[in-house]
Structures are given as C-alpha cells and as structure tokens.
Scaffold this active site. Structure first.
Site, PDB file in Angstrom:
ATOM      1  CD  GLU A   1      29.141 -76.724 -64.686  1.00  0.00           C
ATOM      2  OE1 GLU A   1      27.851 -76.377 -65.006  1.00  0.00           O
ATOM      3  OE2 GLU A   1      30.028 -76.168 -64.729  1.00  0.00           O
ATOM      4  CD  GLU A   2      32.920 -74.344 -65.573  1.00  0.00           C
ATOM      5  OE1 GLU A   2      32.265 -74.337 -66.721  1.00  0.00           O
ATOM      6  OE2 GLU A   2      32.947 -73.850 -64.615  1.00  0.00           O
TER       7      GLU A   2
ATOM      8  CG  ASP B   1      31.974 -71.457 -62.321  1.00  0.00           C
ATOM      9  OD1 ASP B   1      31.576 -72.312 -61.771  1.00  0.00           O
ATOM     10  OD2 ASP B   1      32.091 -70.936 -63.487  1.00  0.00           O
TER      11      ASP B   1
ATOM     12  CG  HIS C   1      33.608 -69.679 -67.341  1.00  0.00           C
ATOM     13  ND1 HIS C   1      32.882 -69.976 -68.470  1.00  0.00           N
ATOM     14  CD2 HIS C   1      33.328 -70.092 -66.229  1.00  0.00           C
ATOM     15  CE1 HIS C   1      32.049 -71.030 -67.871  1.00  0.00           C
ATOM     16  NE2 HIS C   1      32.215 -71.161 -66.600  1.00  0.00           N
TER      17      HIS C   1
END
Lengths: 467, 467
Positions: free
Chosen positions: B334-335, B300, B432
């Site tokens: 994005e996060e 990710d 994450h």
C-alpha cells in the site's frame, strides 16, 4: 370566514418564519462561537504548558505534601495572571498520610526460595511492624467469600483479593466500580476475621508491573485492630495466584512504613469572572489539584485542573462576556478525604450562593467523547437540544449519569451536575500508578477536552438552566 | 361493509404485530450476537498477540524486504491454523526501494558552525551524490509559491517546504490531506525550477524530533532530472525556519544513499470462509501487510491486518455460519505502489467475482469511533438503520466518506466500501516514523476496533447489500 382563516394562517406562518430565522441566527452564532472556542483551544490554549509545569516541575501532589502546597501557589499565581475578576484561596483542613520508604514484598515457595513482587501501600493504610509481616496467603475473589471461609481459615493469614476488573465492560469506569470494594473495604472486612494483612490486585485492566494505590477505609475499627493493606501489580497477582494453585502453603512477606499525621491546612484554589446580568447565578467548572504520590498525577487530575482553568482563559480570549458568574475551582483532597469538595459546598450554602451548574473533569485527559449529567429532567432536555452543535467535534455522548466527586456535595434538586467523559480505555493503565505521567497525555486530546468543556459552559451561561 | 372493515383492520393489525415481533426478535438476536462478538474480542481474540509477533519478532515490513516476506509467511501460517475454508497467496510484483545507511543532515549558520538535524529520505527518493548536497535553502509554504519565486530564486538551492498541518482540523486526516502534496510532489515541482534537493516538514501535528517518511513521486521526470528528497522533524523544521529568518544565507547539507532496485515478487495473503447460501457474494475485510521501515508498523498497518484476521476468527469462535463468503485480504505494498490492491481487483474482475462489500482498517489501532462509507445511497441507508446496535459500544460515526486505499480499486456503482474510523488524534504522532511501535497500541482499543468491524461484517453478511 374563509378570508379570516387565510389571514390567520398567514400570520401564523410569518410568526413561524421569524421564529425559524431567530433560531437559525442563534444557532449560527453559537456555531461560530464554538468554532472559535475550538480554534483557540487547539492553537493558543495554556492547558498543556500548565500541565507540564504541574507534572514535571512539581510532580505528585498528595494532600498535605509540599508539592500540594506548591500546586496551590502555582495555580493561584497563574489564575491571578489571567485578569479574572477575583481569585482566592479557600482554606480547608486535609489529612496528611505519608508513604515513607518504598514498600518491599516477596512470596516464598519454600524456605529461602523467594520471588520479589511490586506492591504499594494503599492510601490510609497503617504500617506493618518494623520487620514486616509474613504468613500464609488465602486468595479470595471478593469480600463476600470471607463469610464462607470464616475465621478458622482466615485468622493469622494475609488475605489476597484477586477479582479482576471485567474486561467486557466497554466503559472501564464500570469495570472499576465492580472491583474497587476490595481495595476500599478489603482490610476492614478481613480484619474482622483475624487476618493480619491484605494484598489487593491492582485496579488495572492491563497485565503489567505497576502497583496502583488508592484510598481505603478501616471504618469503625479501633487503632489496634487495623491491619496493613497494599496493592500488588496485575502481573504479580497472576503469578501469585498460579503459584498458590501449585503450592497453597506459600508464604507472603511485606513491609511498609506509611503513617498518618494530624490534619494540616490546605486550600481550594478559586477564580471567577463575574456575570454581567445574572451575577448571582454561579457556574462551577473544576478538577482536583491533589493527586496520588506515585506518578505525577497528569491524568488524575492535573488534566482536569488545567482544562478548567483554560475554560475561563479561552472564554476571555474569544472576547465572550458571561451573563452569569463562571467560577473555576481546583479542589484539594479528592483522593483521600474529599475535604475540598465538602468544604466548598459548605461555604456555598453558608453564603446562600446559587449554583446552577457544575462541571467536573476527572476522568483523564484523553479524547473527549461527551458528558454525563445528573440533574432535573427539564435541564437535561435543554442541554440535549444543543447536542448537534457538538457533532462537528465528534462529541456524541449526552447521557444521564454521574458527574464528579468534588462537585457532588453541591447536589440539590435544582442544580445540574455534569462530568466530562473522555475515552476511558487507557485510563486505568495509569490511574494511581507510577506511570500516570505527562508523556501519556496527548496535547490535542487535552485541548479538545478543554474546548468541549468551554463550549458547554458557554451554552449554559448564554441560555441558563433552572435557577 | 363495516364488519368487513373491522376484519380487514384486525388482519392488518395482526400482520403488523407479527412484523414488529419479528423485527424485535431480529434486533434481539443481533444485539446478542454483537454482544458475543465484543465479549470474545475483549477476552479471547488474537489481534494483540499477532500484532506483538508482527511488530516485535518481524518489525518494519517495507515492500520487497525480507521482513515483508516473513510477514507473508507468518500471517499465511496463522490463517492456515484458523480452519478457514481456503487460504492462499496471490502473487504480485512490487517495487523494492532500500534506504541504505542512515541519512545525515545539518545546517550551517556560518562556516564551521553547524547544527545537526534529524531527517529521513522520502520513500522512492534518489540518493544524494556520495558526498551529499549542500546549498542555500529557500523556505516555502507550498508548491504554488514556486511559481511566484521563479527559477531565478530557486535554481541551485534546496527547497524547504514548511507548511504545517492545520491544528484546527478536528479530524487529523483532513489536516494531513491539506499538506501531503508537499511531500508527494514537492521534489518533482522543485526540480522543474532547478532546485538540487528538497526538505519537507514532517507530516506530524506534534513538535518532536522524529522525521516521518512517506511516498513521493517524480512524475514524468527523467532519471537525470530527479533530485533527492527528505523529511525533517517538526522541531528541526521550526528551528531551521527561525534560523533562516535571522540569517537567510544559511546552508543546508544532507546525505542519503537510498536506492530503487528492480521489482520483486511478493504476495497478498488471502483467506476465506465460504458462504452457506450466497457463496458468490463476497465480503472483503482487510488491511495492508507492508509498512514503512523506520518503526515496526504497528499502527500503520499491522493493526488493520490483525483486526481483519481476527474478524474471521471471532465469527468462527461465536459459531456464526456466514451466508456469504467472507474474505480477509492482507494487501502488499500500500505504502509505495498500491500494487497489492490493484492486483487483487484485477484478479477479481478477471474471475467475474461479485464483491458486495469491502471494509478496510488503515487508520491506526486506536479507540474506534465508527465508519465512513462510499457506495450507493440505498446501501448506506440500510447500514445506517443498524446504527443503534452500535450505541452501547460508543460507536457513533456513520458517515459518507472514504474507505481505504487497498480496497479502492474494487470501486464500482454497486459495491459499498467502508473504512474503520478510530480516534485520529494520536495517529500522526506515529505515522511513518520510528515511533510507530507496538507499545503505542493499546490492547483494548485494538480489540474494540476488531469487534466493531466484526459486528458490521456480521450484519452485512446476514442482511446483504446491493448485489
């Protein structure tokens, strides 16, 4: 005439509607049952705990070893605890090959300048002489190259088979099939040209430091003609190959003291739920209980064993009463003899048992993608009509193809044999190597495989196949 | 009349045959091109090496960090080296939140009897007071429970959100969606009832010791009303829950000193191959370059970035000259802000750019299963007609559904947006968390994803979609 036509049409329409409703109901109930199967598999199944025990409390389970016997005892006891109608051990004589102390190998680029490399004896190989063998190496890309080279260039040397698995094959099992002759028959063929040993590139698509063992055969060679055979890690194979290009006179040394003992008694572990209306029709689901000795055999094939046991557990758990007899078989000795599978089929024939379906899981505990089938076309068409029921679970693959080594001996012109097909990309990273271990099995992926198998067994039991 | 009819029929037949041959040829050539794409991806692609660098030489790339800037520089330089028609950086202001020294937490069953538990501050959370917060804990299964409990039972306490992800969801992203409100809005809602902090069960289907961070929002709360928020590992959440059942007066302590700084400038990294016949029609393929800070952001979304870059590399490598403009975008932030995606769409609108298709890979580098699509029905039908071309690569999923967060802002009534859908089973084991690292990405799985994306981009480019 016209009225007659209308009446006929109406009757036909009514019959059609009833038929649709019936199909609809059957589909609905199947949808519900399969949903239940997946729910139970993902929340209350036993596969993962069983595999934890097999892998971490017992470990690698090579035929004839103490661990193989412990696995027999453990799985028998667990099946006993499930309240099946019958659980038993089926005796079978198996080979007993022992690796001995760890192998050791290096190559020598000039006297005294050596590089150690990771190797592992192939299963069934003879030992080297006590002080090892050392000689020049001749690299080949396959057995057929031996013919071109001839005895003059091979005699007294170590043959190094280095054809890699083809990375462009999408199904890694196809890439494996395209290479494994080097491992299986490499020693037998090289011995005929006077080689004194062979080294085989590990059957692994990844470049890493794990050597991968696996079965081999000397064919009809006499004891005195057998030469030692070992696999080398892919990284070391690349290094050796590069070094040979720079210096073809490199010497390779290896030492191994593996040994074949007389056959010993072992067992297939079998449990069944008797069918309520067609008990004489048998559905078999299974995997193999033995494994190689380097890792703990989690993917190959601890996963298949615990999934197969869980199929029966889950069907009981959802309260399903099978019409046919559903039998779990944990086969012994798939890896280096197939004695369990052979014996199971022999006894089945002796007892005139009627096996209608066999399903094996022996391709790892990864995310299931579907099945391949080997059997009559009519049965395959029937099975394909259930495909949509699997769509919500992302099971898409329903193809003709192989099933599993252990159920293979049951093959006849009526039975359908099937293999669970999990995602194959990571399988050969672990296959027959030290890193085939429990932490590389994902709980959900394992359980989804179980549920997929249980759903197919449920449908075959409910609707039957060719008897 | 009759002859005329025969002639007409013959002409029609000829046209039909020509049409079939043409379709056949097109299909053949598409089959060949796609085979080439997969072959190059599995043997000569750059994704894995790029990801190795991003993950192991740079590491976690939180917006505003040095690592994020290093990732911008590195990917820009790599795109420059590919010989694209244009490579540029698109400036965008991003939030800068910093975790500070490692968080610390324990629960106390009686004075002095404490059990340390692994926690991680949620992204965007405020710090605790320097000496931490300590109070009784109230466990809830979701935000709606706060209403029932009311301020009397919540005030002065730490709220512990413990609703787990639903294991019976086959797609783990659905299970995530069903839970993530606790993480995103849990603090904002609990603060309204006077809670002094919140602890959220990690968004993870597996029981393990990794806490998983992720974004959160305080909504309209004033600075003084904000309370600290952290995630706790699933194992510790289970332990805490069990302990609370035995002793509801347990106290929970945690300390974190994370901090929000003013926004800083960062960049989307963009590269393109100009279309030969319809350069004004733009196809975007991308992932996000930022990641959370605990692991190295391999799944990710390092995976999505390198796959997207590789799409352009592979199309060049097979000698394909696109008709339309194919653009890779590595989105920043994005996060915790989506600033990069928002800015990209703003600039595109400002420049009157015509985006016909967007494809994002942001669901991990696992074995690809297919795509979901968000766009006009007619475009979806056209795309579905290509489905058979993907069958040999075990790509089965062509469904309506979401695409990706970063390309979302491009949405209008003509564009088709798509998301690559890899196998989702292992994704939330790593998402994450500290264990989102390079060794959990399998090279072949990553490359198969790249090839699947490149094949779809090739078809969209060749046949077009709604302009």
């Amino acid at each position: 005439m016209k009225i007659n036509y209308v009446v006929k049409r109406t009757i036909k329409l009514c019959i059609f509607c009833l038929f649709c409703v019936q199909i609809g109901l059957a589909q609905n109930s199947d949808q519900e049952q399969i949903r239940k199967i997946y729910d139970v598999a993902l929340t209350k199944s036993k596969s993962y705990d069983w595999l934890n025990y097999l892998s971490n409390q017992i470990g690698g389970r090579l035929s004839g070893s103490i661990q193989a016997q412990q696995a027999v005892n453990y799985t028998k006891a667990e099946l006993d605890s499930l309240g099946l109608d019958k659980v038993w051990l089926q005796p079978v004589m198996v080979p007993k090959w022992v690796r001995g102390i760890p192998e050791f190998a290096y190559f020598e680029t000039s006297p005294g300048v050596t590089t150690n490399v990771p190797i592992t004896a192939l299963g069934g190989s003879v030992a080297t002489p006590p002080n090892g063998v050392k000689s020049e190496v001749i690299e080949v890309q396959g057995i057929e190259e031996l013919v071109t080279l001839g005895e003059a260039k091979i005699k007294g040397k170590i043959v190094f088979y280095n054809r890699p698995m083809d990375p462009t094959e999408i199904n890694t099992f196809s890439a494996y099939s395209g290479c494994v002759d080097q491992r299986y028959a490499g020693a037998m063929e090289a011995a005929k040209y006077g080689a004194i040993g062979i080294i085989v590139r590990s059957m692994n698509l990844r470049l890493d430091d794990y050597p991968h063992t696996g079965s081999m055969s000397y064919g009809e060679l006499k004891e005195s003609e057998k030469i030692p055979a070992a696999a080398i890690s892919t990284n070391a194979a690349e290094l050796l190959s590069t070094s040979l290009k720079l210096n073809p006179s490199i010497k390779f040394y290896f030492k191994q003291n593996c040994k074949e003992f007389p056959d010993v008694e072992s067992y297939n572990v079998v449990g069944e739920i008797k069918g309520s209306t067609h008990p004489e029709e048998i559905i078999v689901v299974g995997g193999h209980l033995d494994s190689w000795d380097l890792g703990d055999g989690s993917h190959d094939d601890g996963a298949g064993c615990v999934q197969s046991m869980d199929v029966l557990y889950i069907l009981k758990k959802i309260g399903y009463k099978p019409k046919r007899t559903i039998r779990v078989v944990l086969f012994m000795n798939e890896e280096n003899g197939l004695r369990g599978g052979t014996e199971y089929a022999r006894v089945a024939a002796e007892n005139n048992e009627n096996h209608i379906f066999g399903l094996e899981s022996d391709s790892g505990g990864f995310s299931p993608r579907g099945f391949t089938f080997d059997g009559p076309d009519s049965s395959f068409e029937k099975i394909k009509s259930w495909k949509d029921l699997f769509e919500p679970y992302l099971i898409h693959l329903f193809q003709k193809g192989g099933s599993g080594a252990d159920i293979g001996p049951l093959k006849n012109d009526k039975i359908t044999l099937a293999g669970l097909r999990p995602d194959s990309q990571r399988y050969f990273d672990h296959h027959h190597a030290e890193n085939d271990t429990f932490e590389h099995v994902n709980k959900r992926e394992l359980e989804l495989g179980t549920a997929t198998m249980a759903s197919l067994v449920y449908l075959v039991d409910k609707y039957g196949l060719l008897p």
